[in-house]
Design a protein around this motif. Structure first.
Motif, PDB file in Angstrom:
ATOM      1  N   ILE A   1      22.312 -13.970 -33.168  1.00  0.00           N
ATOM      2  CA  ILE A   1      23.488 -14.116 -34.034  1.00  0.00           C
ATOM      3  C   ILE A   1      23.897 -12.738 -34.518  1.00  0.00           C
ATOM      4  O   ILE A   1      23.077 -11.982 -35.045  1.00  0.00           O
ATOM      5  CB  ILE A   1      23.172 -15.032 -35.219  1.00  0.00           C
ATOM      6  N   ALA A   2      25.159 -12.407 -34.339  1.00  0.00           N
ATOM      7  CA  ALA A   2      25.652 -11.080 -34.714  1.00  0.00           C
ATOM      8  C   ALA A   2      25.495 -10.845 -36.207  1.00  0.00           C
ATOM      9  O   ALA A   2      25.801 -11.714 -37.026  1.00  0.00           O
ATOM     10  CB  ALA A   2      27.118 -10.938 -34.312  1.00  0.00           C
ATOM     11  N   GLN A   3      25.000  -9.663 -36.574  1.00  0.00           N
ATOM     12  CA  GLN A   3      24.833  -9.274 -37.969  1.00  0.00           C
ATOM     13  C   GLN A   3      25.403  -7.872 -38.164  1.00  0.00           C
ATOM     14  O   GLN A   3      25.337  -7.043 -37.263  1.00  0.00           O
ATOM     15  CB  GLN A   3      23.340  -9.292 -38.336  1.00  0.00           C
ATOM     16  N   PHE A   4      25.947  -7.633 -39.353  1.00  0.00           N
ATOM     17  CA  PHE A   4      26.658  -6.382 -39.577  1.00  0.00           C
ATOM     18  C   PHE A   4      26.182  -5.657 -40.829  1.00  0.00           C
ATOM     19  O   PHE A   4      26.775  -4.661 -41.236  1.00  0.00           O
ATOM     20  CB  PHE A   4      28.161  -6.662 -39.677  1.00  0.00           C
ATOM     21  N   GLY A   5      25.125  -6.137 -41.434  1.00  0.00           N
ATOM     22  CA  GLY A   5      24.595  -5.485 -42.624  1.00  0.00           C
ATOM     23  C   GLY A   5      23.341  -4.691 -42.316  1.00  0.00           C
ATOM     24  O   GLY A   5      23.090  -4.297 -41.176  1.00  0.00           O
ATOM     25  N   SER A   6      22.520  -4.468 -43.340  1.00  0.00           N
ATOM     26  CA  SER A   6      21.343  -3.620 -43.185  1.00  0.00           C
ATOM     27  C   SER A   6      20.094  -4.384 -42.755  1.00  0.00           C
ATOM     28  O   SER A   6      19.174  -3.804 -42.180  1.00  0.00           O
ATOM     29  CB  SER A   6      21.043  -2.888 -44.500  1.00  0.00           C
ATOM     30  N   THR A   7      20.052  -5.699 -43.032  1.00  0.00           N
ATOM     31  CA  THR A   7      18.846  -6.440 -42.695  1.00  0.00           C
ATOM     32  C   THR A   7      18.840  -6.820 -41.222  1.00  0.00           C
ATOM     33  O   THR A   7      19.904  -6.971 -40.603  1.00  0.00           O
ATOM     34  CB  THR A   7      18.731  -7.711 -43.561  1.00  0.00           C
ATOM     35  N   ARG A   8      17.639  -7.000 -40.680  1.00  0.00           N
ATOM     36  CA  ARG A   8      17.521  -7.278 -39.250  1.00  0.00           C
ATOM     37  C   ARG A   8      17.585  -8.763 -38.937  1.00  0.00           C
ATOM     38  O   ARG A   8      17.929  -9.141 -37.817  1.00  0.00           O
ATOM     39  CB  ARG A   8      16.202  -6.692 -38.719  1.00  0.00           C
TER      40      ARG A   8
END
Length: 239
Positions: A208-215
């Protein structure tokens, strides 16, 4: 990014059996709110002559229906609601690995109920924490598979592709992947994620695409996103 799941009802054919509820994890009843402190949920006793039909629950007609059910199911018996949902279940299943008694399973079950999944499968420990399910498991079919091998044998027998959801080097984006209409979406537990055994056996693993700092995403959140992606691809005509 692991996923979660959860509930119980009838048994499948082949490997697996009904999940046994854990009495130690049953949610405690909430105290009655002060009058006027919350919006009243549900409906009171039926007014006027009672309707006829086997799907009506006499106790609910007499005392009112305060359950968290859709308006169309007000005053229906639990069995009647399950029977009606069975006529229009979506052909995707949800499975979650439960090796460490993941608290997210209840959340996943509740989401599976919202999207009317065909079934929920617990892989690993039979007992799971029902607190987050908010009794929605009563309206679902929940099955137990003691091992990954047992679960994969069931999926193969049903000719259901196994689709994992987690972050691996070979994961493909959920956002661009065309999900099979009939499939099983499998989620790992919070922290460890999918086991290597499921990863190796899955037809595909989705990220799932993520755009913040967490993995990673919370397991219950990841499961909800993946289920909704299936809905958008295969059930949008019902909207």
């Amino acid at each position: 990014m692991p996923g979660g799941l959860a509930p119980e009802v009838t048994a499948p054919t082949g490997p697996g059996a009904d999940v046994v509820p854990d009495p130690d994890t049953e949610p405690e009843p909430e105290p009655d709110p002060e009058p006027g402190s919350e919006r009243e949920v549900g409906v009171g006793p039926w007014e006027g002559e009672w309707p006829s039909g086997e799907h009506w629950d006499p106790e609910l007609l007499r005392c009112g229906d305060r359950r968290n059910v859709a308006d169309g199911f007000r005053y229906w018996s639990l069995e009647a609601i399950v029977a009606e949902l069975d006529t229009r279940r979506h052909p995707f299943h949800v499975a979650i690995e439960n090796w460490q008694h993941d608290l997210n399973i209840g959340t996943v079950v509740r989401t599976a109920n919202a999207f009317n999944a065909a079934g929920v499968h617990i892989i690993g420990r039979r007992r799971w924490n029902r607190r987050g399910a908010m009794v929605t498991d009563r309206y679902l079919h929940v099955f137990h598979h003691p091992t990954v091998e047992d679960f994969m044998a069931w999926a193969a027998g049903e000719q259901l592709p196994v689709i994992g959801v987690d972050l691996f080097d070979d994961s493909v984006p959920l956002e661009t992947y065309e999900m099979p209409e009939r499939c099983v979406l499998v989620f790992g537990q919070e922290g460890p994620g999918l086991s290597e055994e499921v990863h190796a056996a899955a037809e595909a693993t989705l990220s799932i695409a993520q755009f913040g700092s967490t993995r990673s995403l919370n397991a219950g959140v990841a499961a909800g996103i993946a289920m909704h992606a299936w809905i958008r691809q295969h059930a949008s005509s019902q909207l």
